[in-house]
Design an enzyme around this catalytic site. Sequence first.
Site, PDB file in Angstrom:
ATOM      1  N   ARG A   8      -7.105  12.565  -3.055  1.00  0.00           N
ATOM      2  CA  ARG A   8      -8.342  11.881  -2.651  1.00  0.00           C
ATOM      3  C   ARG A   8      -9.386  12.858  -2.119  1.00  0.00           C
ATOM      4  NH1 ARG A   8     -10.874   9.043  -2.018  1.00  0.00           N
ATOM      5  NH2 ARG A   8     -10.733   7.218  -0.685  1.00  0.00           N
ATOM      6  N   ARG A  25       0.848  -1.199   0.000  1.00  0.00           N
ATOM      7  CA  ARG A  25       0.000   0.000   0.000  1.00  0.00           C
ATOM      8  C   ARG A  25       0.890   1.259   0.000  1.00  0.00           C
ATOM      9  NH1 ARG A  25      -3.999  -1.069   4.593  1.00  0.00           N
ATOM     10  NH2 ARG A  25      -4.395  -3.109   3.684  1.00  0.00           N
ATOM     11  N   TYR A  85     -14.667 -12.287  -1.016  1.00  0.00           N
ATOM     12  CA  TYR A  85     -15.438 -11.046  -1.169  1.00  0.00           C
ATOM     13  C   TYR A  85     -16.680 -11.253  -2.037  1.00  0.00           C
ATOM     14  CZ  TYR A  85     -11.613  -8.341   0.895  1.00  0.00           C
ATOM     15  OH  TYR A  85     -10.686  -7.829   1.756  1.00  0.00           O
ATOM     16  N   ASP A 100      -7.318  -1.608  -7.215  1.00  0.00           N
ATOM     17  CA  ASP A 100      -7.895  -2.329  -6.078  1.00  0.00           C
ATOM     18  C   ASP A 100      -8.165  -3.767  -6.497  1.00  0.00           C
ATOM     19  OD1 ASP A 100      -9.275  -1.818  -3.249  1.00  0.00           O
ATOM     20  OD2 ASP A 100     -10.520  -3.228  -4.390  1.00  0.00           O
TER      21      ASP A 100
END
Lengths: 330, 330
Positions: free
Chosen positions: A16, A3, A128, A52
């Site tokens: 962001r 990350r 997920y 992602d």
Amino acid sequence: MMRQAGRYLPEYRAIREKHGFLEVCKTPDLAVEVSLQPYHAFRMDAVIVFCDILVPAQAMGMDLELGDGGPVLANPVRDSVSIGKLRSFDPEVETRFLCDALRQLSRTLGSAVPVLGFAGAPWTLACYIVEGRSKDGFPAAKQLFYREPATFRMLLDTIASNTARYLQAQIAAGASAVQLFDTWAGELTQADYRAAALPAVQQVIREVKVAYPNVPVILYSKGTSHLLDSLAETGADVLSLDWRIDLAHARRRLGSRIALQGNVDPCVLLGPRQAIAEAVTAAVQKTGGQGHILNLGHGILPNTPVENARLFIETAQSIRLSASAKAVPQ
Amino acid sequence: MMRQAGRYLPEYRAIREKHGFLEVCKTPDLAVEVSLQPYHAFRMDAVIVFCDILVPAQAMGMDLELGDGGPVLANPVRDSVSIGKLRSFDPEVETRFLCDALRQLSRTLGSAVPVLGFAGAPWTLACYIVEGRSKDGFPAAKQLFYREPATFRMLLDTIASNTARYLQAQIAAGASAVQLFDTWAGELTQADYRAAALPAVQQVIREVKVAYPNVPVILYSKGTSHLLDSLAETGADVLSLDWRIDLAHARRRLGSRIALQGNVDPCVLLGPRQAIAEAVTAAVQKTGGQGHILNLGHGILPNTPVENARLFIETAQSIRLSASAKAVPQ
């Protein structure tokens, strides 16, 4: 640094504030900008493209929302009919933004700095897709696996073939290496890992290697002290391990055929500074610095002081410099 | 069965519709009623008193709220001044409700059915006390541990001495054995476990044993495949392990001096039924059924069908019956 483009960087937070997470992923100029931010700040050895792991789930037809509480797939898939409806997607169409970002990054950085592509490993993506969100132990995913193993295998197959093409497209667009994230592999017993997760990740790596035999594949997993031997069978060139596995033990157990990546506890980067230098040195000593990509054992924490991230990288670089100085006859 | 009085039972949900979680803990009649619900339904070998591991944190002076998002300590403790203000509490005063519930349970059940008391282990309780809530990796707790190890040790000491007295009081009130829950031990590297968590849990067990040398102490931990050797040094009589540790490996590694508890994956209890019977049988085979308390590897899931919980217990009981039949000459 896992990350490495993220909230610990003020320049990332500035982007962001103006743009949503998925908007950054899907706008190549923005994705390139945030991918390069840590490189400009610290000059680490490689740049990983910003994206992602759930982007392919969306490309397969799922409704993806990335809110403050983590990613949510609003239409979880729990039966063979829904699984049958998951699309095979063309990475250069549905995820062209990612390929464009990789092309731009590799053009910008040239051959001196490798660019990494990545994807979620099939088991983790299946967690997920079935659960719909992160949930302790992923009981819905496991229930499907236990109750309907053939259905679950169909889901893993669908994910695996999509993931292989997705990684191939990233390599074609300029990725010099690819990393698979099997964040939730550690939820499985060894028997279940071998029955479910292992064949699917083997399939992905095999298919990538058929097309690109010389492109290294890195496999990250978390909480997999009990799975080391099985991880060695995945076909990955590099195993990226979390902070709880002793790297010296992993090296003894796995030999030098597989490179290791990791594994400083991201909490160490919260400070104090002396502990950071010690943790980096200890990690390198455990592998002897051979076949070892220094990294964190999990994602860098958003509240990590920037100067601590810098110290992490500078310590690693100074160890390498002193090692190469020793290797060259004076 | 971990969390054996819980939301999977309709009779528990009926109580909880009328009473808050902490209200049930603090009203001995209610705590006794829900503690006995699973025993009345399934006749397992032991009854564990209904309470929460954060009750002692409240008794030490913290503000505890148990909401839908999990427990919250509204005033997390992150410096030596706040730690110094944590109270040493008298279990028969501040947590008299628990002692009363234990007295009532042991009176009701008599000597044939042991009643278990429990507490959180110091490291796990410290995670909540510093972090204020459950958070992936407990970064605030680790930061305090890395930055101010002496302060963190003071916190662990305070928790450990309170916990030892708390468990002693539970034994005095009728508990035949006590279990320590070190749910977050698995977040630590082996070195950090040995530096922080191990001495504190050793202290608790040592102090309990000084007063009650013959009362068994069970230590549960999650995700501790990498810590097995250290767990064996805690002084616990029984190690309760999660589903990812192979019990046969644990037995080989630890020998027969330490009993094992566990470790069926709670997701297996979601079904199918055949897999439940197989998982119980496999777990027992791995230890040979000697020095082994069959249990789940983590808490039973709220959506577990009651008939599956029953099958889990009945399968275990039938294995034991058939073993004792074989042991008696015909």
